[in-house]
Design an enzyme around this catalytic site. Structure first.
Site, short mmCIF file in Angstrom:
data_model
loop_
_atom_site.label_atom_id
_atom_site.label_comp_id
_atom_site.label_asym_id
_atom_site.label_seq_id
_atom_site.Cartn_x
_atom_site.Cartn_y
_atom_site.Cartn_z
N SER A 5 0.60 -1.20 -0.08
CA SER A 5 0.01 -0.17 -0.08
C SER A 5 0.74 1.29 0.20
CB SER A 5 -0.76 0.07 1.08
OG SER A 5 -1.55 1.17 1.41
N TYR A 13 -3.05 -0.83 9.99
CA TYR A 13 -2.81 -1.14 8.53
C TYR A 13 -1.81 -1.00 8.11
CZ TYR A 13 -4.27 -0.98 3.94
OH TYR A 13 -4.58 -1.19 2.35
#
Length: 292
Positions: free
Chosen positions: A156, A169
């Site tokens: 990401s 995350y």
């Protein structure tokens, strides 16, 4: 005497036609479009998601677009360690011709570290980090045996930078980035026929922000504002991102940044590794004001 420099092996473009590609998180978003892109290139597909209806819908789309392609679907909760172990065994037994593994499935969790329970943190790590490692462990030996293959790990933008409110995350995505890069280095050093592509998407237009779990300690109004702000930052078309990912894995690229935001923040983190957060914060505050 100086030692010769290590050279990265020159692997030919990956031939996916007629082999199996495993894609997790395939019932929608980028996973759906990655599966369809691989199907158009002649790959047979093993599609994994917890959404049975979504998987059947995508399987139908692939069948319409690519009639000669075989599609198998696997419904599994990737946060369940036992279910992932069973899934890995089924994939290994059913698809000995596997040539591609796309670790795309991912979940989001909003909340600062002190607001996040251990159970929620562990739930996210199971899906975003441990499952890709377990599936790679199961399928990599087959790819090596088959003489060609590519593992694709969807990290990401938040595997490049660590914003406040995304501790869980970012932990998972930095971890997956490290796994991707170290595994790639090992396979290169051993001159193996399998490579690794580490993907860092920016704000892709999917439902990940809307479907994000909220940490138990977060005020509901704060959570709603955060979801709206992040949702507004998700602009890059999922089908375009997926096509870039498929092209990168076929070309055996080691790293792919998707979107101008990923490229800009990657550069910013390199130039100002301890000061990029203030720039990000101003951008998020602007997005939050626009979302009201």
């Amino acid at each position: 005497m100086s030692r010769p420099a290590l050279r990265r092996p020159s692997r030919p473009p990956l031939d996916v036609a007629g082999a199996t590609a495993v894609v997790t998180g395939a019932a929608g978003g980028m996973g759906e479009h990655i599966a369809r892109g691989l199907g158009r290139r002649g790959a047979h597909l093993a599609l994994v998601d917890r959404d049975a209806d979504g998987l059947e819908r995508v399987a139908g789309l692939v069948g319409g677009e690519s009639p000669g392609v075989r599609v198998s679907t696997y419904v599994a909760d990737l946060s369940d360690r036992d279910a992932v172990a069973a899934l890995a065994a089924r994939l290994r037994d059913a698809h000995p011709d596997v040539r591609v593994l796309v670790n795309n499935a991912g979940v989001a969790l909003g909340g600062r570290f002190v607001q996040t329970s251990e159970a929620d943190f562990d739930w996210l790590l199971e899906v975003n980090l441990h499952t890709p490692i377990r599936l790679t462990r199961a399928l990599l030996p087959l790819m090596i045996e088959n003489g060609q293959g590519q593992v694709v790990g969807l990290s990401s933008l938040f595997g490049l930078v660590g914003p406040a409110g995304q501790t869980a995350y970012s932990t998972s995505k930095f971890g997956l980035r490290g796994f991707n890069e170290s595994l790639a280095s090992e396979l290169d050093a051993e001159d193996q026929p399998v490579g690794v592509t580490s993907v860092h998407p920016g704000g892709i237009a999917t439902n990940i922000a809307r479907n994000a779990r909220t940490a138990s300690g977060v005020d509901p109004d704060e959570a709603a504002r955060g979801r709206r702000a992040f949702d507004k930052a998700l602009r890059y078309p999922a089908d375009k991102a997926a096509e870039e990912i498929v092209e990168a894995l076929v070309a055996r690229r080691r790293r792919l940044l998707v979107g101008n935001d990923a490229r800009a923040l990657d550069a910013l983190a390199r130039v100002a590794p301890s000061g990029y957060w203030s720039v990000m914060q101003r951008g998020l505050e602007l997005a939050a004001r626009r979302s009201r």
